[in-house]
Design an enzyme around this catalytic site. Structure first.
Site, PDB file in Angstrom:
ATOM      1  N   PHE A 239       0.839  -1.203   0.000  1.00 27.62           N
ATOM      2  CA  PHE A 239       0.000   0.000   0.000  1.00 27.62           C
ATOM      3  C   PHE A 239       0.872   1.250   0.000  1.00 27.62           C
ATOM      4  CE2 PHE A 239      -2.048  -3.418   2.284  1.00 27.62           C
ATOM      5  CZ  PHE A 239      -3.258  -3.523   1.642  1.00 27.62           C
TER       6      PHE A 239
ATOM      7  N   THR B 143       4.933   0.447  -6.716  1.00 26.01           N
ATOM      8  CA  THR B 143       4.732   0.331  -8.162  1.00 26.01           C
ATOM      9  C   THR B 143       4.512   1.708  -8.783  1.00 26.01           C
ATOM     10  OG1 THR B 143       3.861  -1.908  -7.947  1.00 26.01           O
ATOM     11  CG2 THR B 143       3.296  -0.728  -9.947  1.00 26.01           C
TER      12      THR B 143
ATOM     13  N   ASP C  16       9.203  -5.252 -11.499  1.00 24.67           N
ATOM     14  CA  ASP C  16       8.199  -5.049 -10.452  1.00 24.67           C
ATOM     15  C   ASP C  16       7.968  -6.343  -9.685  1.00 24.67           C
ATOM     16  OD1 ASP C  16       6.470  -3.467  -8.986  1.00 24.67           O
ATOM     17  OD2 ASP C  16       4.750  -3.868 -10.275  1.00 24.67           O
ATOM     18  N   GLU C  17       7.492  -6.229  -8.456  1.00 20.24           N
ATOM     19  CA  GLU C  17       7.207  -7.394  -7.597  1.00 20.24           C
ATOM     20  C   GLU C  17       8.432  -8.296  -7.476  1.00 20.24           C
ATOM     21  OE1 GLU C  17       4.589  -7.524  -5.850  1.00 20.24           O
ATOM     22  OE2 GLU C  17       3.019  -6.389  -6.896  1.00 20.24           O
TER      23      GLU C  17
ATOM     24  N   CYS D 260      -2.601   3.640  13.758  1.00  8.76           N
ATOM     25  CA  CYS D 260      -2.202   4.866  14.444  1.00  8.76           C
ATOM     26  C   CYS D 260      -1.732   5.987  13.522  1.00  8.76           C
ATOM     27  CB  CYS D 260      -1.103   4.552  15.465  1.00  8.76           C
ATOM     28  SG  CYS D 260       0.497   4.237  14.699  1.00  8.76           S
TER      29      CYS D 260
HETATM   30 ZN   LIG Z   1       0.769   2.002  14.228  1.00  4.66          ZN
END
Ligand SMILES: [Zn+2]
Length: 168
Positions: free
Chosen positions: A2, A6, A71-72, A131
């Site tokens: 995330f 890429t 990639d990857e 957080c």
């Molecule tokens: Zn955290």
């Protein structure tokens, strides 16, 4: 996954194309989440690529290629660092994107060896969903010990070191 790895790879390769350099992109055949022939990032900003069975196949690139994107990379075999060295020794710029740690926090595939031989390493971080701190861990939300679990967003969430180690 995330963290925009890429997207960052695509950004650099597009800059190389703007600079009129010949670019070629490879990814492992195991990564078939969205599309067989495109490196696809999560915002669907994609670039055409060649899926290959193993890292040695990257050496059969076009003779005039000046920049290689991979990639990857974490899904490639242990020969990938040597393949990158061979390309770089020919004067080819090699840009590699991959996940440095697996879900258990262990170095992932050829990534540690690649980071050791690279001239430059950029770590891009996601945001911890617990957080809001920079997140470098992929917390697996489903019970499985398999190292590779394709299925993306449903199965993992980005977490910082503290939340990865202390929260369920
Ligand atoms: Zn955290």
């Amino acid at each position: 996954m995330f963290s925009g790895k890429t997207e960052e790879l695509i950004r650099r390769l597009k800059r190389a194309e703007i600079a009129k350099l010949k670019v070629e992109i490879f990814k492992p055949k195991t990564d078939i989440r969205y599309d067989e022939t495109a490196v696809v990032s999560h915002d669907l900003n994609s670039v055409q690529s060649t899926p290959v069975d193993n890292s040695s196949a990257i050496l059969f690139l076009n003779a005039d290629t000046q920049v290689v994107g991979i990639d990857e990379a974490q899904f490639f075999d242990e020969d990938l660092p040597e393949v990158c060295n061979k390309l770089a020794a020919k004067g080819i710029r090699v840009i590699v994107a991959g996940l440095d740690m697996d879900f258990s926090g262990k170095p992932f595939g050829p990534m540690p060896a690649l980071m050791a031989i690279a001239e430059m390493v950029t770590k891009v971080h996601a945001v911890c969903v617990c957080c809001g701190s920079p997140a470098m861990y992929s917390y697996r939300k489903v019970a499985s010990e398999a190292r590779v679990l394709l299925g993306e967003k449903e199965s993992y969430e980005p977490r910082c070191r503290y939340c990865y180690n202390t929260k369920d």
